[in-house]
Design a protein around this motif. Structure first.
Motif, short mmCIF file in Angstrom:
data_model
loop_
_atom_site.label_atom_id
_atom_site.label_comp_id
_atom_site.label_asym_id
_atom_site.label_seq_id
_atom_site.Cartn_x
_atom_site.Cartn_y
_atom_site.Cartn_z
N ILE A 64 -7.70 -11.51 34.41
CA ILE A 64 -7.18 -10.53 33.34
C ILE A 64 -8.10 -9.27 33.70
N ARG A 65 -9.00 -9.24 34.09
CA ARG A 65 -9.89 -7.90 34.33
C ARG A 65 -9.20 -7.04 35.34
N ASN A 66 -8.84 -7.71 36.42
CA ASN A 66 -8.21 -7.10 37.34
C ASN A 66 -6.69 -6.63 36.87
N ALA A 67 -6.04 -7.22 36.17
CA ALA A 67 -4.77 -6.76 35.69
C ALA A 67 -4.81 -5.40 35.09
N ILE A 68 -5.96 -5.67 34.04
CA ILE A 68 -6.25 -4.53 33.19
C ILE A 68 -6.46 -3.44 33.83
N LEU A 69 -7.43 -3.48 34.84
CA LEU A 69 -7.99 -2.36 35.73
C LEU A 69 -6.83 -1.77 36.34
N ASP A 70 -5.62 -2.74 37.12
CA ASP A 70 -4.45 -2.15 37.62
C ASP A 70 -3.70 -1.32 36.65
N LEU A 71 -3.55 -1.92 35.49
CA LEU A 71 -2.66 -1.29 34.47
C LEU A 71 -3.39 0.22 34.22
N ASN A 100 5.86 -3.01 28.84
CA ASN A 100 6.74 -2.00 29.68
C ASN A 100 6.44 -2.10 31.07
N PHE A 101 5.30 -2.98 31.42
CA PHE A 101 4.74 -3.03 32.69
C PHE A 101 4.94 -4.35 33.18
N GLY A 102 5.20 -4.65 34.32
CA GLY A 102 5.42 -6.17 34.93
C GLY A 102 4.02 -6.18 35.98
N ILE A 103 3.98 -7.40 36.13
CA ILE A 103 2.97 -7.89 37.39
C ILE A 103 3.76 -8.44 38.56
N THR A 104 3.28 -8.02 39.67
CA THR A 104 4.19 -8.56 40.69
C THR A 104 3.17 -10.10 41.38
N ARG A 105 4.12 -10.67 42.29
CA ARG A 105 3.19 -11.88 42.94
C ARG A 105 1.89 -11.51 43.56
N HIS A 106 1.81 -10.20 44.14
CA HIS A 106 0.65 -9.80 44.59
C HIS A 106 -0.35 -9.12 43.71
N GLY A 107 -0.11 -9.32 42.55
CA GLY A 107 -0.88 -8.78 41.40
C GLY A 107 -1.10 -7.38 41.13
N ARG A 108 0.20 -6.63 41.61
CA ARG A 108 0.15 -5.09 41.19
C ARG A 108 0.86 -4.88 39.93
N LEU A 139 3.67 -7.95 31.77
CA LEU A 139 2.31 -7.90 31.76
C LEU A 139 1.72 -8.72 30.47
N ASN A 140 2.43 -8.35 29.43
CA ASN A 140 1.93 -9.22 28.13
C ASN A 140 2.23 -10.42 28.36
N ILE A 141 2.98 -11.10 28.87
CA ILE A 141 3.12 -12.64 28.99
C ILE A 141 2.12 -12.95 30.02
N TYR A 142 1.72 -12.23 31.04
CA TYR A 142 0.84 -12.59 31.92
C TYR A 142 -0.31 -12.66 31.29
N LEU A 143 -0.74 -11.79 30.59
CA LEU A 143 -2.04 -11.60 29.75
C LEU A 143 -2.32 -12.65 28.80
N ALA A 144 -1.41 -13.03 28.17
CA ALA A 144 -1.23 -14.07 27.07
C ALA A 144 -1.39 -15.46 27.71
N ASN A 145 -0.98 -15.62 28.97
CA ASN A 145 -1.03 -17.17 29.74
C ASN A 145 -2.06 -17.07 30.60
N GLU A 146 -2.64 -16.22 31.06
CA GLU A 146 -3.64 -16.41 32.04
C GLU A 146 -4.95 -16.55 31.60
N THR A 147 -5.58 -17.54 32.10
CA THR A 147 -7.03 -18.10 31.53
C THR A 147 -8.30 -17.50 32.86
N ASP A 148 -8.02 -17.09 33.76
CA ASP A 148 -8.99 -16.63 34.63
C ASP A 148 -9.59 -15.18 34.26
N PRO A 149 -10.74 -15.21 33.69
CA PRO A 149 -11.20 -13.74 33.31
C PRO A 149 -11.31 -12.65 34.41
N ASP A 150 -11.40 -13.17 35.78
CA ASP A 150 -11.35 -12.21 36.83
C ASP A 150 -9.91 -11.39 36.84
#
Length: 570
Positions: A437-444, A465-473, A424-435
């Protein structure tokens, strides 16, 4: 019976007898799932899941002990073991669960030789034969007539799949399903429906039951799952109709507890499911059905095949290095390999056995779609030339006690294999779409809350210590600090006029101060602000104390494995 009188045919029979006892007891637990669902015995559901997982090892131990009373395995020649395997193959002729029996046989041989001899001449590294899907199809599916209306087909279905409880509102549920099917199928599809095929067995997990099938057209089909829940009054209702492959993929995901599915033909059920979910591998589906040992066997075969068909090297997994686990992967393959390090950082006041126990706890717990499942292996061999020199050096430096470097191979004495996700830390560091990013933090935050409500305190909740799947979970995968919620005391930070007095205040080893969570769950200021906006309650001891009370009262959380938008109105 003396040792001299024992033949390899008798030993083969003892192994098959052990498997059939295991499968019989497994099915006894599984077949009671419907009654537990009908009577809303949710705690009994969780206990049954734990019992079913522990059953395999129990019967395996019993079988191996019985074999040792008959003869001395270590004194037998290689020819004896090759002959034993062939005798076992003969016993499996026309056996409806031959593939599961072969895995049990492997477990017996593995236990005898402590997993140090993995040889296809004496084990089923490869299956004895391929299963021809469709052979037992009539034994696992029901076919429903579609000559009339959608509603009449659904009525046929509910006439067949009966529960010993009344519907909360049968006509409403019938209307919801009928209108949803008509809305999701085009007019052309509706005119081309040939039949509806449904697996005979209901699928039970947690507080839900699922009916799985497909609508067949002339040249295509549409999968569907009917999700059934029980009301607080003990009445049945249809909660959702899932028709998208994405939703079915999540339903059968690797972060959920195993289904209870009563069937004598697991290979045929898996074959049918894979037709609905072609992106799911066989081992994932066997595992989802609760046959996790066979899932592990099929994974290993798939892994060996992939090694033969690829040429990339194993390398250190992306992400921040763990303090307890050394993680690496093969870039072309979808798993991560985790080895417990020889020594832990000073901040980790735990032992190797503690880590192993934590992984066992997660294996038998309801993972509610938020904790990744793992496969545990002993004496796992990798070709040395496929391991990047940097990885090999780091393995020697950090996990030397767990590896042995041979002439052409690297032997790993103990490891875990887990589904690969983007940290998740890599995903949030590389993702540029604000929506996104917000959805990932909400799901965290939702992941943390749901894990806690399932009676697990995650401990180290850093977002790495968390990952994010291809479905955004968002899925948790670092278990070395987990414990039951009752094992922690959630408190406010002790107050003092002296800013340097923290060390002198009364703090017990099991004390946790949620106010401190905001400083480390996510790091960047802008991400932290989003997290605080969405999940401020996580930073209060009252929130965690309330969850503890709910768990202590026996409240069993039900996390639906589909979007809230899919739920029908009641």
């Amino acid at each position: 019976m003396s040792i001299k009188q024992v033949t390899n045919q008798q030993i083969a029979y003892e192994i098959l007898k052990g498997f059939e006892k295991s499968f019989r007891l497994y099915n006894r637990i599984t077949s009671d799932a419907k009654k537990r669902f009908e009577t809303s015995k949710w705690r009994a559901c969780q206990q049954a899941s734990r019992d079913r997982i522990s059953l395999y090892e129990s019967i395996l131990t019993e079988t191996v002990a019985q074999i040792y009373t008959l003869f001395l395995p270590q004194q037998q020649s290689p020819e004896f073991w090759r002959s034993l395997k062939q005798d076992f193959v003969v016993l499996l002729d026309d056996h409806p669960q031959f593939e599961l029996a072969e895995t049990f046989y492997n477990s017996v041989i593995g236990r005898i030789f402590k997993h140090q001899r993995i040889d296809d001449s004496m084990m089923f590294v490869l299956p004895s034969r391929c299963y021809l899907s469709g052979v037992n199809r009539p034994r696992v599916i029901n076919i429903f007539d579609t000559d009339k209306t959608v509603k009449s087909t659904l009525q046929q279905m509910f006439t067949h799949y009966r529960f010993n409880v009344p519907f909360e509102n049968y006509q409403r549920d019938l209307h919801n399903l009928t209108s949803t099917i008509k809305a999701r199928l085009s007019f052309e599809q509706l005119t081309q429906v040939k039949r509806v095929e449904m697996l005979q067995s209901e699928f039970f997990r947690g507080r839900a039951a699922y009916l799985v099938g497909r609508i067949c057209f002339e040249d295509d089909y549409k999968p569907f799952v009917v999700a059934l829940l029980m009301s607080e009054a003990g009445e049945l209702y249809v909660d959702a109709l899932l028709t998208e492959k994405r939703d079915l993929s999540v339903l059968f995901g690797f972060a959920r507890a195993y289904f209870m599915v009563d069937t004598q033909y697991p290979a045929e059920v898996v074959a049918f499911l894979q037709e609905l979910l072609p992106n799911k591998k066989h081992f994932e589906l066997y595992t989802a059905l609760g046959f996790y040992k066979h899932g592990k066997t099929v994974f290993y075969r798939n892994f060996l095949q992939h090694l033969e068909e690829s040429d990339d090297q194993f390398e250190i997994a992306p992400g921040i290095r763990g303090l307890v686990m050394m993680c690496f992967h093969l870039p072309s393959y979808g798993v991560v390999i985790k080895i417990i390090k020889d020594e832990f950082a000073e901040s980790k006041k735990i032992t190797r056995q503690h880590v192993i126990d934590c992984y066992k706890l997660v294996k038998s717990h309801d993972r509610i779609g938020r904790m990744a499942d793992t496969h545990e292996f002993a004496n796992f061999r990798l070709p040395k030339h496929r391991i990047h020199p940097d990885l090999l050096q780091e393995l020697q430096d950090t996990c030397g006690n767990s590896i042995e470097i041979l002439e052409d191979e690297v032997l790993i004495k103990h490891l875990y294999i887990e589904r690969k996700m983007t940290p998740l830390n890599i995903y949030l560091a590389n993702e540029t779409d604000p929506d996104k990013i917000r959805n990932a933090i909400l799901d965290l935050g939702l992941a943390i809350k749901q894990i806690a409500a399932a009676n697990i305190f995650p401990g180290d909740m850093l977002h790495k210590n968390f990952g994010i799947t291809r479905h955004g979970r968002v899925i948790f995968y670092d278990y070395d600090e987990i414990c039951y919620m009752s094992e922690r005391n959630f408190r406010k930070i002790p107050q003092s006029d002296d800013p340097y007095a923290m060390d002198t205040l009364s703090v017990a080893p099991n004390d946790v101060f949620p106010e401190q969570f905001e400083h480390f769950i996510v790091g960047k200021r802008e991400l932290k602000a989003i997290f605080k906006e969405l999940h401020a309650d996580l930073f209060t001891p009252e929130y965690w104390q309330n969850v503890q009370k709910q768990v202590a009262n026996g409240d069993i959380i039900h996390v639906i494995p589909y979007p809230e938008s899919d739920k029908f109105q009641r």
